[in-house]
Design a protein around this motif. Structure first.
Motif, PDB file in Angstrom:
ATOM      1  N   UNK A 182       0.844  -1.184   0.000  1.00  0.00           N
ATOM      2  CA  UNK A 182       0.000   0.000   0.000  1.00  0.00           C
ATOM      3  C   UNK A 182       0.884   1.240   0.000  1.00  0.00           C
ATOM      4  N   UNK A 183       0.446   2.285  -0.723  1.00  0.00           N
ATOM      5  CA  UNK A 183       1.210   3.511  -0.779  1.00  0.00           C
ATOM      6  C   UNK A 183       0.349   4.731  -0.490  1.00  0.00           C
ATOM      7  N   UNK A 184       0.933   5.702   0.221  1.00  0.00           N
ATOM      8  CA  UNK A 184       0.299   6.988   0.490  1.00  0.00           C
ATOM      9  C   UNK A 184       1.244   8.102   0.052  1.00  0.00           C
ATOM     10  N   UNK A 185       0.697   9.243  -0.379  1.00  0.00           N
ATOM     11  CA  UNK A 185       1.515  10.421  -0.621  1.00  0.00           C
ATOM     12  C   UNK A 185       1.801  10.710  -2.071  1.00  0.00           C
ATOM     13  N   UNK A 186       2.963  11.325  -2.315  1.00  0.00           N
ATOM     14  CA  UNK A 186       3.334  11.800  -3.641  1.00  0.00           C
ATOM     15  C   UNK A 186       4.143  10.801  -4.437  1.00  0.00           C
ATOM     16  N   UNK A 187       5.086  11.326  -5.233  1.00  0.00           N
ATOM     17  CA  UNK A 187       5.876  10.484  -6.137  1.00  0.00           C
ATOM     18  C   UNK A 187       6.533   9.339  -5.388  1.00  0.00           C
ATOM     19  N   UNK A 188       6.457   8.150  -5.969  1.00  0.00           N
ATOM     20  CA  UNK A 188       7.003   6.956  -5.355  1.00  0.00           C
ATOM     21  C   UNK A 188       6.015   6.191  -4.514  1.00  0.00           C
ATOM     22  N   UNK A 189       4.783   6.719  -4.422  1.00  0.00           N
ATOM     23  CA  UNK A 189       3.755   6.051  -3.611  1.00  0.00           C
ATOM     24  C   UNK A 189       2.971   5.021  -4.413  1.00  0.00           C
ATOM     25  N   UNK A 197      11.522  -0.198  -0.389  1.00  0.00           N
ATOM     26  CA  UNK A 197      12.164   0.944   0.244  1.00  0.00           C
ATOM     27  C   UNK A 197      11.716   2.216  -0.454  1.00  0.00           C
ATOM     28  N   UNK A 198      11.256   3.199   0.325  1.00  0.00           N
ATOM     29  CA  UNK A 198      10.843   4.490  -0.200  1.00  0.00           C
ATOM     30  C   UNK A 198      12.012   5.461  -0.122  1.00  0.00           C
ATOM     31  N   UNK A 199      12.327   6.133  -1.244  1.00  0.00           N
ATOM     32  CA  UNK A 199      13.419   7.095  -1.282  1.00  0.00           C
ATOM     33  C   UNK A 199      12.916   8.493  -1.579  1.00  0.00           C
ATOM     34  N   UNK A 200      13.728   9.280  -2.269  1.00  0.00           N
ATOM     35  CA  UNK A 200      13.380  10.677  -2.568  1.00  0.00           C
ATOM     36  C   UNK A 200      12.570  10.759  -3.861  1.00  0.00           C
ATOM     37  N   UNK A 201      11.282  10.469  -3.750  1.00  0.00           N
ATOM     38  CA  UNK A 201      10.410  10.473  -4.917  1.00  0.00           C
ATOM     39  C   UNK A 201      10.525   9.228  -5.764  1.00  0.00           C
ATOM     40  N   UNK A 202      11.418   8.344  -5.395  1.00  0.00           N
ATOM     41  CA  UNK A 202      11.600   7.068  -6.083  1.00  0.00           C
ATOM     42  C   UNK A 202      11.511   5.950  -5.056  1.00  0.00           C
ATOM     43  N   UNK A 203      10.838   4.869  -5.404  1.00  0.00           N
ATOM     44  CA  UNK A 203      10.761   3.707  -4.527  1.00  0.00           C
ATOM     45  C   UNK A 203      11.289   2.483  -5.249  1.00  0.00           C
ATOM     46  N   UNK A 204      11.807   1.558  -4.483  1.00  0.00           N
ATOM     47  CA  UNK A 204      12.318   0.305  -5.017  1.00  0.00           C
ATOM     48  C   UNK A 204      11.595  -0.854  -4.341  1.00  0.00           C
ATOM     49  N   UNK A 205      11.489  -1.975  -5.048  1.00  0.00           N
ATOM     50  CA  UNK A 205      10.872  -3.160  -4.471  1.00  0.00           C
ATOM     51  C   UNK A 205      11.405  -4.417  -5.112  1.00  0.00           C
ATOM     52  N   UNK A 206      11.210  -5.538  -4.424  1.00  0.00           N
ATOM     53  CA  UNK A 206      11.651  -6.835  -4.948  1.00  0.00           C
ATOM     54  C   UNK A 206      10.456  -7.766  -5.042  1.00  0.00           C
ATOM     55  N   UNK A 207      10.275  -8.320  -6.231  1.00  0.00           N
ATOM     56  CA  UNK A 207       9.239  -9.305  -6.473  1.00  0.00           C
ATOM     57  C   UNK A 207       9.868 -10.492  -7.188  1.00  0.00           C
TER      58      UNK A 207
END
Length: 360
Positions: free
Chosen positions: A31-38, A71-81
């Motif tokens: 689930x994501x909340x907020x701006x870029x990267x959400x 992991x949420x970063x500075x407007x960019x998020x990363x994930x592993x699937x």
């Protein structure tokens, strides 16, 4: 993207970035909340320009729908699937070859059997199943910790580290924790954030001298926190707003113990502030407090760990740039900056913990 049903909520991990919040459910959905990267797809990113009121409802991250690590970063998020690394959000200046501006997760090439990812502002890292570290992004001050002639480098494995279990990213520097519980650091060192006893940058990993084995680490903009197996905490780097729990020195260039009245099991580091989770489930906060991210009901900075009395039974904490997160058996909570809706239905500046999501 409809709202998820409450009976599906059971959070296993949380992460805060610049202005986004991510929560991994036990199902593997995010689930994501907020701006870029959400994960909130917005045509033309008009929400970044502030011309649209931010939504305070969570969304599911787009396909792939199941993740083992995020992991949420500075407007960019990363994930592993399925042991593959993905990126989504506002990918500034085509970092790592991804000139994309989309909230739809995009596969990152060049990383095999990924297990963990870490997102910063202009640098990123990933771990694979055997503990090898991959880095990419802008190689300012040797932030990538590997030999490369490219300023903006693609993902590539570091070759001079033992097997690692954890990596943290700050402003142009990284710290990693080996499987045998030793810390290594490299990159920018303007505030002693490498913990090496000097202020000289290092383009290759250097061991951090600590008197005991380290169980986990957390990295802020220019400061680092480390928790030992017996519940003690050490910190080093910038201390200009008291984020290392010391009111006498603007920076600390080698690990220094931070006093607590009880054993600590986890730490989190925001832009210039710190959080600690005690074994008892209590949470302490200190450092910068410009948006109320210390959760103490005001905007006053603290130079010593201060108990957030309204929290109890907490089992996980996370720190974004200026917002804080915690979860317990019944609630997912947040406080601090909420300018992009990263805290859900909280105030724009939330100075005390507020419920983002009811878990039970």
């Amino acid at each position: 993207m409809g709202n998820p049903k409450k009976d599906l909520y059971e959070i296993s991990a949380i992460s805060g970035g610049k202005n986004q919040t991510l929560a991994v459910l036990k199902s593997g959905e995010v689930l994501g909340w907020g701006g870029a990267g959400s994960g909130r797809i917005s045509v033309g990113y008009v929400d970044i320009c502030g011309t649209r009121a931010p939504s305070k409802e969570p969304v599911y991250i787009a396909k792939p729908s199941l993740y083992s690590n995020i992991c949420a970063g500075y407007g960019v998020s990363l994930g592993i699937s399925k042991q593959q690394a993905y990126i989504w959000g506002f990918s500034q200046i085509g970092i790592g070859g991804k000139e994309l501006f989309t909230e739809a997760p995009t596969l990152i090439d060049g990383i095999s059997d990924a297990s963990k990812v870490v997102a910063g502002q202009f640098i990123y890292a990933a771990l694979d199943q055997v503990g090898s570290v991959y880095t990419w992004g802008l190689n300012v001050d040797g932030a990538l910790g590997r030999t490369t002639t490219q300023l903006n480098a693609l993902p590539e494995k570091m070759t001079d580290l033992p097997p690692m279990q954890e990596t943290g990213v700050g402003d142009n520097f990284m710290v990693a924790l080996s499987k045998d519980q030793r810390a290594y650091a490299w990159g920018s060192n303007s505030a002693g954030q490498l913990g090496l006893g000097h202020l000289q940058s290092s383009p290759s990993p250097e061991p951090v001298s600590l008197p005991v084995s380290i169980a986990s680490i957390a990295v802020g903009s220019t400061h680092v926190l480390a928790v030992t197996a017996n519940g003690a905490v050490y910190g080093w780097g910038s201390n200009h707003i008291g984020q290392l729990g010391n009111n006498q020195r603007p920076y600390i260039d080698r690990p220094m113990a931070i006093a607590f009245p009880e054993k600590i099991k986890a730490v989190a580091a925001g832009m210039h502030y710190s959080l600690a989770l005690a074994a008892s489930g209590k949470v302490y906060a200190w450092g910068w407090n410009g948006f109320g991210q210390l959760g103490l009901g005001d905007l006053k900075a603290r130079n010593k760990p201060t108990l957030i009395t309204s929290l109890s039974g907490v089992h996980a904490i996370a720190a974004g740039e200026a917002h804080s997160l915690a979860s317990n058996q019944t609630h997912f909570l947040g406080w601090g900056c909420n300018e992009s809706g990263q805290l859900g239905k909280a105030a724009m500046m939330q100075t005390t913990p507020n419920i983002i999501l009811e878990i039970a």
